[in-house]
Design an enzyme around this catalytic site. Structure first.
Site, short mmCIF file in Angstrom:
data_model
loop_
_atom_site.label_atom_id
_atom_site.label_comp_id
_atom_site.label_asym_id
_atom_site.label_seq_id
_atom_site.Cartn_x
_atom_site.Cartn_y
_atom_site.Cartn_z
N ASN A 243 47.46 53.56 35.34
CA ASN A 243 47.70 53.11 36.71
C ASN A 243 49.18 53.25 37.04
O ASN A 243 50.02 52.45 36.64
CB ASN A 243 47.25 51.66 36.86
CG ASN A 243 47.31 51.18 38.29
OD1 ASN A 243 47.82 51.87 39.17
ND2 ASN A 243 46.79 49.99 38.54
N GLY B 115 44.24 46.79 37.48
CA GLY B 115 43.86 47.81 38.47
C GLY B 115 42.44 48.30 38.32
O GLY B 115 42.10 49.40 38.76
N LYS C 148 29.42 44.44 40.28
CA LYS C 148 30.36 43.47 39.69
C LYS C 148 29.50 42.33 39.17
O LYS C 148 28.98 41.52 39.94
CB LYS C 148 31.34 42.96 40.75
CG LYS C 148 32.33 41.92 40.24
CD LYS C 148 33.45 42.56 39.44
CE LYS C 148 34.51 41.50 39.10
NZ LYS C 148 35.68 42.11 38.42
N ASP D 294 35.79 41.66 44.65
CA ASP D 294 36.00 43.03 44.18
C ASP D 294 34.97 44.00 44.76
O ASP D 294 35.30 45.16 45.04
CB ASP D 294 35.96 43.07 42.65
CG ASP D 294 37.15 42.37 42.02
OD1 ASP D 294 38.09 42.01 42.75
OD2 ASP D 294 37.14 42.17 40.79
N GLU E 68 31.77 46.93 36.78
CA GLU E 68 33.14 46.47 36.57
C GLU E 68 33.17 45.09 35.92
O GLU E 68 32.62 44.13 36.46
CB GLU E 68 33.92 46.42 37.89
CG GLU E 68 35.37 46.01 37.67
CD GLU E 68 36.10 45.66 38.97
OE1 GLU E 68 37.17 45.03 38.89
OE2 GLU E 68 35.58 45.99 40.06
N VAL F 46 40.53 48.77 41.96
CA VAL F 46 41.00 49.98 42.65
C VAL F 46 40.47 51.21 41.94
O VAL F 46 40.01 52.16 42.58
CB VAL F 46 42.54 49.99 42.72
CG1 VAL F 46 43.05 51.35 43.20
CG2 VAL F 46 43.04 48.90 43.65
N GLY G 244 38.55 40.59 33.94
CA GLY G 244 39.58 40.46 32.92
C GLY G 244 39.54 41.63 31.97
O GLY G 244 39.14 42.74 32.31
#
Length: 204
Positions: free
Chosen positions: A163, A14, A37, A48, A103, A17, A106
């Protein structure tokens, strides 16, 4: 300036998000936000940066993907060499903003090449980690392993985002939350689900 590296206890924990919700939250506080990213595999269809733009309302110039590869595998299998230095340079060259979110892909130990993993990127960027952790059966083990690794290697933790999207059973989800608060009273912890942040992040 708030600088955060968004990682997770596993793939599909998650992270994206969470990054989108954090960006939306900070924008709502009147702060300028940028998102990067560094690397995306399985792209397309996985994107993403586009998901973060959709959740947060950031424009294309403020939520960017740097490097991509079409095969949905670990980054070390897609890049030779892995663009580690190029990523550091790109992040350093980002225009000023109140908040910068980076971000990972993995988990923290996802390999980038034969010698480095995702946590090395967070460390090189000197960013504390926001760790996305699914609240589900088995989630505590993955979270505790990740926290143990971070403590043992000196990687700074900003907070754990639990999450709740994965919480099929409210009683069991509460058991996990209560366990973490009871056994790790100093743990910076907040919750979220697919609809939004359900408690306040401690760094906001």
């Amino acid at each position: 300036m708030i600088r955060l590296f968004v990682s997770g206890t596993d793939t599909d924990a998650g992270k994206t998000v969470l990054a989108g919700l954090l960006a939306k939250h900070f924008l709502g506080l009147g702060k300028s936000v940028r998102y990067i990213k560094p690397v995306q595999t399985g792209h397309p269809p996985d994107d993403d940066a586009a998901t973060v733009r959709r959740i947060s309302g950031l424009g294309p110039e403020a939520a960017r993907l740097l490097f991509s590869a079409p095969e949905p595998v670990s980054p070390n299998f897609c890049f030779d060499p892995f663009p580690f230095g190029e990523i550091l340079d790109a992040v350093a060259a980002e225009p000023p903003s109140d908040v910068l979110l980076v971000e990972g892909a993995g988990g923290l130990l996802a390999p980038l090449d034969d010698a480095r993993a995702m946590h090395d990127l967070a460390r090189a960027l000197n960013m504390p980690v926001v760790l996305a952790a699914p609240n589900r059966v088995g989630g505590l083990n993955h979270l505790l392993l990740s926290l143990h690794f971070m403590r043992s290697t000196g990687l700074q933790l900003a907070a754990v985002g639990l999450n709740e999207h994965f919480s099929a059973d409210a009683r069991k989800a509460a058991l996990n939350r209560d366990f973490l608060r009871r056994t790790m009273p100093g743990l910076p912890l907040f919750t979220y689900d697919a609809t939004g942040l359900t408690s306040e992040p401690p760094f906001c």
